[in-house]
Design an enzyme around this catalytic site. Structure first.
Site, PDB file in Angstrom:
ATOM      1  N   LYS A   1       0.694  -1.253  -0.289  1.00  0.00           N
ATOM      2  CA  LYS A   1      -0.098  -0.130  -0.024  1.00  0.00           C
ATOM      3  C   LYS A   1       0.839   1.375  -0.493  1.00  0.00           C
ATOM      4  O   LYS A   1       2.031   1.325   0.475  1.00  0.00           O
ATOM      5  CB  LYS A   1      -0.996  -0.204   1.042  1.00  0.00           C
ATOM      6  CG  LYS A   1      -1.666  -1.250   1.135  1.00  0.00           C
ATOM      7  CD  LYS A   1      -2.694  -1.415   2.225  1.00  0.00           C
ATOM      8  CE  LYS A   1      -3.518  -2.615   2.372  1.00  0.00           C
ATOM      9  NZ  LYS A   1      -4.392  -2.461   3.672  1.00  0.00           N
TER      10      LYS A   1
ATOM     11  N   TYR B   1     -11.746  -2.408  -3.575  1.00  0.00           N
ATOM     12  CA  TYR B   1     -12.803  -2.588  -2.067  1.00  0.00           C
ATOM     13  C   TYR B   1     -14.366  -2.479  -2.417  1.00  0.00           C
ATOM     14  O   TYR B   1     -14.811  -2.204  -1.233  1.00  0.00           O
ATOM     15  CB  TYR B   1     -12.093  -1.987  -1.460  1.00  0.00           C
ATOM     16  CG  TYR B   1     -11.001  -1.960  -0.433  1.00  0.00           C
ATOM     17  CD1 TYR B   1     -10.522  -3.183  -0.362  1.00  0.00           C
ATOM     18  CD2 TYR B   1      -9.940  -0.778  -0.883  1.00  0.00           C
ATOM     19  CE1 TYR B   1      -9.256  -3.659   0.576  1.00  0.00           C
ATOM     20  CE2 TYR B   1      -8.087  -0.946  -0.617  1.00  0.00           C
ATOM     21  CZ  TYR B   1      -7.931  -2.733   0.857  1.00  0.00           C
ATOM     22  OH  TYR B   1      -7.217  -2.811   0.807  1.00  0.00           O
TER      23      TYR B   1
ATOM     24  N   PHE C   1     -15.912   3.226   7.502  1.00  0.00           N
ATOM     25  CA  PHE C   1     -14.425   3.628   7.107  1.00  0.00           C
ATOM     26  C   PHE C   1     -13.883   3.847   5.519  1.00  0.00           C
ATOM     27  O   PHE C   1     -12.835   4.179   4.707  1.00  0.00           O
ATOM     28  CB  PHE C   1     -13.203   3.128   7.356  1.00  0.00           C
ATOM     29  CG  PHE C   1     -13.790   1.237   7.221  1.00  0.00           C
ATOM     30  CD1 PHE C   1     -13.094   0.268   6.495  1.00  0.00           C
ATOM     31  CD2 PHE C   1     -14.469   0.551   8.333  1.00  0.00           C
ATOM     32  CE1 PHE C   1     -12.614  -0.597   6.359  1.00  0.00           C
ATOM     33  CE2 PHE C   1     -14.425  -0.685   8.038  1.00  0.00           C
ATOM     34  CZ  PHE C   1     -13.765  -1.460   6.673  1.00  0.00           C
TER      35      PHE C   1
ATOM     36  N   ARG D   1      -1.736 -14.537   3.481  1.00  0.00           N
ATOM     37  CA  ARG D   1      -2.955 -14.109   4.715  1.00  0.00           C
ATOM     38  C   ARG D   1      -2.066 -14.321   6.412  1.00  0.00           C
ATOM     39  O   ARG D   1      -2.302 -12.818   7.164  1.00  0.00           O
ATOM     40  CB  ARG D   1      -4.008 -14.294   4.953  1.00  0.00           C
ATOM     41  CG  ARG D   1      -4.581 -14.285   4.194  1.00  0.00           C
ATOM     42  CD  ARG D   1      -5.189 -12.679   3.832  1.00  0.00           C
ATOM     43  NE  ARG D   1      -6.294 -12.648   4.892  1.00  0.00           N
ATOM     44  CZ  ARG D   1      -7.166 -11.701   4.740  1.00  0.00           C
ATOM     45  NH1 ARG D   1      -7.170 -10.064   3.893  1.00  0.00           N
ATOM     46  NH2 ARG D   1      -7.783 -11.048   6.075  1.00  0.00           N
TER      47      ARG D   1
ATOM     48  N   THR E   1      -5.442  -8.250  10.275  1.00  0.00           N
ATOM     49  CA  THR E   1      -6.175  -7.055   9.618  1.00  0.00           C
ATOM     50  C   THR E   1      -5.475  -5.925  10.685  1.00  0.00           C
ATOM     51  O   THR E   1      -5.412  -4.217  10.281  1.00  0.00           O
ATOM     52  CB  THR E   1      -7.363  -6.824   9.248  1.00  0.00           C
ATOM     53  OG1 THR E   1      -7.981  -7.902   8.429  1.00  0.00           O
ATOM     54  CG2 THR E   1      -8.375  -5.061   8.915  1.00  0.00           C
TER      55      THR E   1
ATOM     56  N   ARG F   1       2.581  -7.084   9.349  1.00  0.00           N
ATOM     57  CA  ARG F   1       1.667  -5.938  10.259  1.00  0.00           C
ATOM     58  C   ARG F   1       2.432  -6.111  11.427  1.00  0.00           C
ATOM     59  O   ARG F   1       2.478  -4.954  11.910  1.00  0.00           O
ATOM     60  CB  ARG F   1       0.310  -6.606  10.067  1.00  0.00           C
ATOM     61  CG  ARG F   1      -0.255  -5.837   8.222  1.00  0.00           C
ATOM     62  CD  ARG F   1      -1.453  -6.016   8.226  1.00  0.00           C
ATOM     63  NE  ARG F   1      -2.001  -6.184   6.918  1.00  0.00           N
ATOM     64  CZ  ARG F   1      -3.013  -6.262   6.333  1.00  0.00           C
ATOM     65  NH1 ARG F   1      -4.094  -7.617   7.285  1.00  0.00           N
ATOM     66  NH2 ARG F   1      -3.220  -6.403   5.718  1.00  0.00           N
TER      67      ARG F   1
ATOM     68  N   ASN G   1      -1.923  -0.059   7.523  1.00  0.00           N
ATOM     69  CA  ASN G   1      -1.276  -1.153   7.207  1.00  0.00           C
ATOM     70  C   ASN G   1      -0.578  -1.976   6.214  1.00  0.00           C
ATOM     71  O   ASN G   1      -0.389  -3.375   6.449  1.00  0.00           O
ATOM     72  CB  ASN G   1      -2.613  -2.361   8.258  1.00  0.00           C
ATOM     73  CG  ASN G   1      -3.559  -2.966   7.265  1.00  0.00           C
ATOM     74  OD1 ASN G   1      -4.064  -2.206   6.556  1.00  0.00           O
ATOM     75  ND2 ASN G   1      -4.848  -3.422   7.674  1.00  0.00           N
TER      76      ASN G   1
ATOM     77  N   HIS H   1      -1.647  -5.742   1.445  1.00  0.00           N
ATOM     78  CA  HIS H   1      -3.120  -6.003   1.018  1.00  0.00           C
ATOM     79  C   HIS H   1      -2.522  -8.041   0.987  1.00  0.00           C
ATOM     80  O   HIS H   1      -1.621  -7.781   0.407  1.00  0.00           O
ATOM     81  CB  HIS H   1      -3.875  -5.190   0.160  1.00  0.00           C
ATOM     82  CG  HIS H   1      -4.833  -5.767  -0.549  1.00  0.00           C
ATOM     83  ND1 HIS H   1      -6.331  -6.197  -0.321  1.00  0.00           N
ATOM     84  CD2 HIS H   1      -5.157  -6.952  -1.583  1.00  0.00           C
ATOM     85  CE1 HIS H   1      -7.196  -6.976  -0.520  1.00  0.00           C
ATOM     86  NE2 HIS H   1      -6.241  -7.739  -1.801  1.00  0.00           N
TER      87      HIS H   1
ATOM     88  N   GLU I   1      -8.979  -9.932  -7.676  1.00  0.00           N
ATOM     89  CA  GLU I   1      -8.353  -9.227  -8.075  1.00  0.00           C
ATOM     90  C   GLU I   1      -7.299  -9.188  -8.976  1.00  0.00           C
ATOM     91  O   GLU I   1      -6.845  -8.026  -9.607  1.00  0.00           O
ATOM     92  CB  GLU I   1      -7.580  -9.152  -6.418  1.00  0.00           C
ATOM     93  CG  GLU I   1      -8.881  -8.991  -5.319  1.00  0.00           C
ATOM     94  CD  GLU I   1      -8.462  -8.999  -3.421  1.00  0.00           C
ATOM     95  OE1 GLU I   1      -9.654  -9.150  -3.023  1.00  0.00           O
ATOM     96  OE2 GLU I   1      -7.013  -9.414  -3.821  1.00  0.00           O
TER      97      GLU I   1
HETATM   98  P1  DAT Z   1      -7.767  -7.561   5.125  1.00  0.00           P
HETATM   99  O1  DAT Z   1      -7.276  -5.882   4.021  1.00  0.00           O
HETATM  100  O2  DAT Z   1      -6.777  -8.005   6.034  1.00  0.00           O
HETATM  101  O3  DAT Z   1      -8.190  -8.099   4.220  1.00  0.00           O
HETATM  102  P2  DAT Z   1     -10.664  -6.595   5.228  1.00  0.00           P
HETATM  103  O4  DAT Z   1     -10.449  -6.511   4.186  1.00  0.00           O
HETATM  104  O5  DAT Z   1     -11.246  -6.752   6.588  1.00  0.00           O
HETATM  105  O6  DAT Z   1      -8.427  -6.699   5.434  1.00  0.00           O
HETATM  106  O7  DAT Z   1     -10.385  -4.579   4.875  1.00  0.00           O
HETATM  107  C1  DAT Z   1      -9.856  -4.163   4.187  1.00  0.00           C
HETATM  108  C2  DAT Z   1      -8.649  -2.814   4.488  1.00  0.00           C
HETATM  109  O8  DAT Z   1     -10.000  -1.639   5.075  1.00  0.00           O
HETATM  110  C3  DAT Z   1      -7.940  -2.692   5.457  1.00  0.00           C
HETATM  111  O9  DAT Z   1      -6.706  -3.808   5.283  1.00  0.00           O
HETATM  112  C4  DAT Z   1      -7.574  -2.139   6.264  1.00  0.00           C
HETATM  113  C5  DAT Z   1      -9.381  -1.007   6.243  1.00  0.00           C
HETATM  114  N1  DAT Z   1     -10.109  -0.922   7.045  1.00  0.00           N
HETATM  115  C6  DAT Z   1     -10.716  -2.889   8.085  1.00  0.00           C
HETATM  116  N2  DAT Z   1     -11.150  -2.313   8.861  1.00  0.00           N
HETATM  117  C7  DAT Z   1     -10.848  -1.051   9.149  1.00  0.00           C
HETATM  118  C8  DAT Z   1     -11.477  -0.444  10.712  1.00  0.00           C
HETATM  119  N3  DAT Z   1     -12.201  -0.730  11.016  1.00  0.00           N
HETATM  120  N4  DAT Z   1     -11.063   1.112  10.278  1.00  0.00           N
HETATM  121  C9  DAT Z   1     -10.417   1.473   9.543  1.00  0.00           C
HETATM  122  N5  DAT Z   1      -9.938   0.759   8.772  1.00  0.00           N
HETATM  123  C10 DAT Z   1      -9.710  -0.694   8.333  1.00  0.00           C
HETATM  124 MG    MG Z   2      -9.628  -8.105   2.760  1.00  0.00          MG
END
Ligand code: DAT
Ligand code: MG
Length: 169
Positions: A28, A68, A76, A104, A110, A121, A131, A134, A145
């Protein structure tokens, strides 16, 4: 005789299919800005996974909204798209046995506060909104993706010299 041939065929298909699982990993904008590109790639390289595709680009908000899309109703989401489009990223495709799940694990949880030490992370970032990387959460989303970020010609077929030292057969 037929039984033996079928077994060999089954074993061959199973092994080949397993080893060619693919995932989409992306460094990222914060990972790029903080000079962590090499470190993150190294984790996947050293594990034994095979790099299939990689590029460096500054993604548009439109592309990130698609990437996304599943999270579009989350509070968010606007901040996530803004952060992700704030600078260049390094999208990649990695291949190998169980690479989606293990990818992962290498990334960590996450929320970096919950990520184990030793994970990317867990070692390199602090907050969920920064973080640094991805990773696809299933084979199905990996395929989606990969198709969103790469075209077929960009996926490189090659055999690493170390293949037989990484896999049993
Ligand atoms: P991951 O990236 O581990 O697959 P995700 O798909 O649930 O997690 O979310 C995508 C991204 O969105 C994540 O890397 C960071 C952001 N994100 C997730 N939950 C969040 C939150 N509660 N507040 C802010 N950003 C968040
Ligand atoms: Mg995800």
């Amino acid at each position: 005789m037929i039984g033996i041939l079928l077994y060999i065929f089954y074993f061959f298909v199973k092994t080949m299919a397993g080893n060619s699982e693919r995932t989409f990993i992306m460094i990222k904008p914060d990972g790029v800005q903080r000079g962590l590109v090499g470190k993150i790639i190294k984790k996947f390289e050293q594990k034994g996974f095979r790099l299939v595709a990689m590029k460096f680009l500054w993604p548009s908000e439109e592309l990130l909204q698609k990437h996304y899309a599943d999270l579009s109703s989350k509070p968010f989401f606007p901040g996530l798209v803004k952060y992700m489009s704030s600078g260049p990223v390094v999208p990649m495709v990695w291949e190998g046995l169980g690479v989606v799940k293990t990818g992962r694990v290498l990334l960590g949880a996450t929320n970096p506060a919950d990520s184990a030490p030793g994970t990317i992370r867990g070692d390199l970032c602090i907050q969920v909104g920064r973080n640094i990387c991805h990773g696809s959460d299933s084979v199905e989303s990996a395929n989606k993706e990969i198709n969103l970020w790469f075209n077929e010609k960009e996926l490189v077929q090659w055999t690493p010299a170390a293949k037989t030292w990484v896999y049993e057969d």
